[in-house]
Design a protein around this motif. Structure first.
Motif, PDB file in Angstrom:
ATOM      1  N   GLY A 195      47.831  52.997  37.047  1.00  0.00           N
ATOM      2  CA  GLY A 195      47.950  54.355  36.947  1.00  0.00           C
ATOM      3  C   GLY A 195      48.307  55.264  38.209  1.00  0.00           C
ATOM      4  N   ILE A 196      48.737  54.534  39.069  1.00  0.00           N
ATOM      5  CA  ILE A 196      49.236  55.055  40.460  1.00  0.00           C
ATOM      6  C   ILE A 196      50.559  54.935  40.656  1.00  0.00           C
ATOM      7  CG2 ILE A 196      46.890  55.133  41.346  1.00  0.00           C
ATOM      8  CD1 ILE A 196      47.381  52.589  42.741  1.00  0.00           C
ATOM      9  N   ASN A 197      51.378  55.837  41.559  1.00  0.00           N
ATOM     10  CA  ASN A 197      52.581  55.882  41.897  1.00  0.00           C
ATOM     11  C   ASN A 197      52.930  54.660  42.959  1.00  0.00           C
ATOM     12  OD1 ASN A 197      54.240  57.620  40.188  1.00  0.00           O
ATOM     13  ND2 ASN A 197      53.472  59.345  41.052  1.00  0.00           N
ATOM     14  N   GLY A 198      52.954  53.499  42.834  1.00  0.00           N
ATOM     15  CA  GLY A 198      52.916  52.466  43.751  1.00  0.00           C
ATOM     16  C   GLY A 198      51.875  51.337  43.574  1.00  0.00           C
ATOM     17  N   GLY A 199      51.504  50.546  44.652  1.00  0.00           N
ATOM     18  CA  GLY A 199      50.653  49.639  44.235  1.00  0.00           C
ATOM     19  C   GLY A 199      49.547  49.560  45.352  1.00  0.00           C
ATOM     20  N   ALA A 200      48.211  49.281  44.731  1.00  0.00           N
ATOM     21  CA  ALA A 200      46.998  49.255  45.542  1.00  0.00           C
ATOM     22  C   ALA A 200      46.276  48.276  45.154  1.00  0.00           C
ATOM     23  CB  ALA A 200      46.418  50.422  45.716  1.00  0.00           C
ATOM     24  N   ASP A 201      46.167  47.021  45.974  1.00  0.00           N
ATOM     25  CA  ASP A 201      45.298  46.059  45.440  1.00  0.00           C
ATOM     26  C   ASP A 201      44.572  45.486  46.618  1.00  0.00           C
ATOM     27  OD1 ASP A 201      47.163  44.750  47.190  1.00  0.00           O
ATOM     28  OD2 ASP A 201      47.686  42.896  45.694  1.00  0.00           O
ATOM     29  N   PHE A 202      43.319  44.878  46.159  1.00  0.00           N
ATOM     30  CA  PHE A 202      42.315  44.343  47.157  1.00  0.00           C
ATOM     31  C   PHE A 202      41.429  43.347  46.816  1.00  0.00           C
ATOM     32  CE2 PHE A 202      41.166  47.597  44.169  1.00  0.00           C
ATOM     33  CZ  PHE A 202      39.777  47.131  43.645  1.00  0.00           C
ATOM     34  N   TYR A 203      40.758  42.515  47.765  1.00  0.00           N
ATOM     35  CA  TYR A 203      40.187  41.370  47.424  1.00  0.00           C
ATOM     36  C   TYR A 203      38.938  41.380  48.049  1.00  0.00           C
ATOM     37  CZ  TYR A 203      45.067  40.157  46.491  1.00  0.00           C
ATOM     38  OH  TYR A 203      46.390  39.998  46.141  1.00  0.00           O
ATOM     39  N   GLY A 204      37.965  40.335  47.167  1.00  0.00           N
ATOM     40  CA  GLY A 204      36.614  40.204  47.973  1.00  0.00           C
ATOM     41  C   GLY A 204      35.935  39.132  47.292  1.00  0.00           C
ATOM     42  N   LYS A 205      35.047  38.535  47.970  1.00  0.00           N
ATOM     43  CA  LYS A 205      34.332  37.457  47.491  1.00  0.00           C
ATOM     44  C   LYS A 205      33.202  37.750  46.765  1.00  0.00           C
ATOM     45  CE  LYS A 205      36.372  33.605  49.335  1.00  0.00           C
ATOM     46  NZ  LYS A 205      36.669  32.251  48.622  1.00  0.00           N
ATOM     47  N   THR A 206      32.518  38.876  47.301  1.00  0.00           N
ATOM     48  CA  THR A 206      31.269  39.384  46.133  1.00  0.00           C
ATOM     49  C   THR A 206      31.760  40.877  45.873  1.00  0.00           C
ATOM     50  OG1 THR A 206      30.591  40.450  48.403  1.00  0.00           O
ATOM     51  CG2 THR A 206      29.871  37.976  48.031  1.00  0.00           C
ATOM     52  N   PRO A 207      30.852  41.218  44.949  1.00  0.00           N
ATOM     53  CA  PRO A 207      31.048  42.655  44.212  1.00  0.00           C
ATOM     54  C   PRO A 207      31.049  43.683  45.356  1.00  0.00           C
ATOM     55  CG  PRO A 207      29.779  41.214  43.005  1.00  0.00           C
ATOM     56  CD  PRO A 207      29.777  40.505  43.991  1.00  0.00           C
ATOM     57  N   GLU A 208      30.053  43.583  46.387  1.00  0.00           N
ATOM     58  CA  GLU A 208      29.867  44.422  47.567  1.00  0.00           C
ATOM     59  C   GLU A 208      31.040  44.448  48.375  1.00  0.00           C
ATOM     60  OE1 GLU A 208      27.601  42.078  47.039  1.00  0.00           O
ATOM     61  OE2 GLU A 208      26.183  43.262  45.919  1.00  0.00           O
ATOM     62  N   GLU A 209      31.829  43.279  48.790  1.00  0.00           N
ATOM     63  CA  GLU A 209      33.014  43.044  49.571  1.00  0.00           C
ATOM     64  C   GLU A 209      34.214  43.678  48.887  1.00  0.00           C
ATOM     65  OE1 GLU A 209      35.629  39.956  51.900  1.00  0.00           O
ATOM     66  OE2 GLU A 209      34.088  39.342  50.634  1.00  0.00           O
ATOM     67  N   LEU A 210      34.098  43.681  47.416  1.00  0.00           N
ATOM     68  CA  LEU A 210      35.022  44.233  46.436  1.00  0.00           C
ATOM     69  C   LEU A 210      35.182  45.505  46.761  1.00  0.00           C
ATOM     70  CD1 LEU A 210      37.363  42.891  44.905  1.00  0.00           C
ATOM     71  CD2 LEU A 210      36.026  43.332  42.822  1.00  0.00           C
ATOM     72  N   ARG A 211      33.978  46.289  46.532  1.00  0.00           N
ATOM     73  CA  ARG A 211      33.903  47.818  46.533  1.00  0.00           C
ATOM     74  C   ARG A 211      34.252  48.302  47.852  1.00  0.00           C
ATOM     75  NH1 ARG A 211      29.010  46.274  44.602  1.00  0.00           N
ATOM     76  NH2 ARG A 211      28.764  46.650  42.434  1.00  0.00           N
ATOM     77  N   ARG A 212      33.824  47.590  49.100  1.00  0.00           N
ATOM     78  CA  ARG A 212      34.344  47.925  50.089  1.00  0.00           C
ATOM     79  C   ARG A 212      35.817  48.168  50.493  1.00  0.00           C
ATOM     80  NH1 ARG A 212      30.224  44.850  52.302  1.00  0.00           N
ATOM     81  NH2 ARG A 212      31.821  43.510  53.034  1.00  0.00           N
TER      82      ARG A 212
END
Length: 114
Positions: free
Chosen positions: A31-48
């Motif tokens: 739901g944003i005007n553009g793209g924002a993605d992120f990656y992580g190996k653990t839930p903690e890393e994903l949140r950061r």
């Protein structure tokens, strides 16, 4: 096979997919005007990484004077099999509501159950 879930941060929601082949998660802000993605190996890393990606996206929007959220129009087209369309129209009429109201009711039910 990937599994889908969501993660929320500061009122923004990201769809999270897990890829067992790479043993990593990927999040994509919705739901944003553009793209924002992120990656992580653990839930903690994903949140950061969600925080870092969202902060960068919001700073970029502010710098360029872009509204971060994409407004939904409230309209969309649904394609259905003819028989289902006919059944839905009959159910809507039997309830004394429009087909649009029936679809809205069904969507509200599914969204609240998610």
């Amino acid at each position: 096979m990937s599994t889908m879930n969501t993660m929320e941060l500061d009122g923004y929601t990201a769809v999270i997919q897990y890829n067992p082949e790479t043993d990593a998660f990927r999040g994509e802000v919705q739901g944003i005007n553009g793209g924002a993605d992120f990656y992580g190996k653990t839930p903690e890393e994903l949140r950061r990484e969600f925080r870092a990606s969202l902060d960068f996206f919001l700073q970029t929007c502010a710098k360029h004077g872009i509204a971060p959220r994409k407004a939904a129009s409230g309209k969309f087209m649904v394609r259905l099999p003819q028989a289902l369309h006919e059944q839905a129209a009959t159910v809507a009429a039997a309830h004394g509501i429009s087909l649009n109201a029936l679809v809205e009711r069904a969507l509200r039910h599914e969204v609240q159950s998610a």
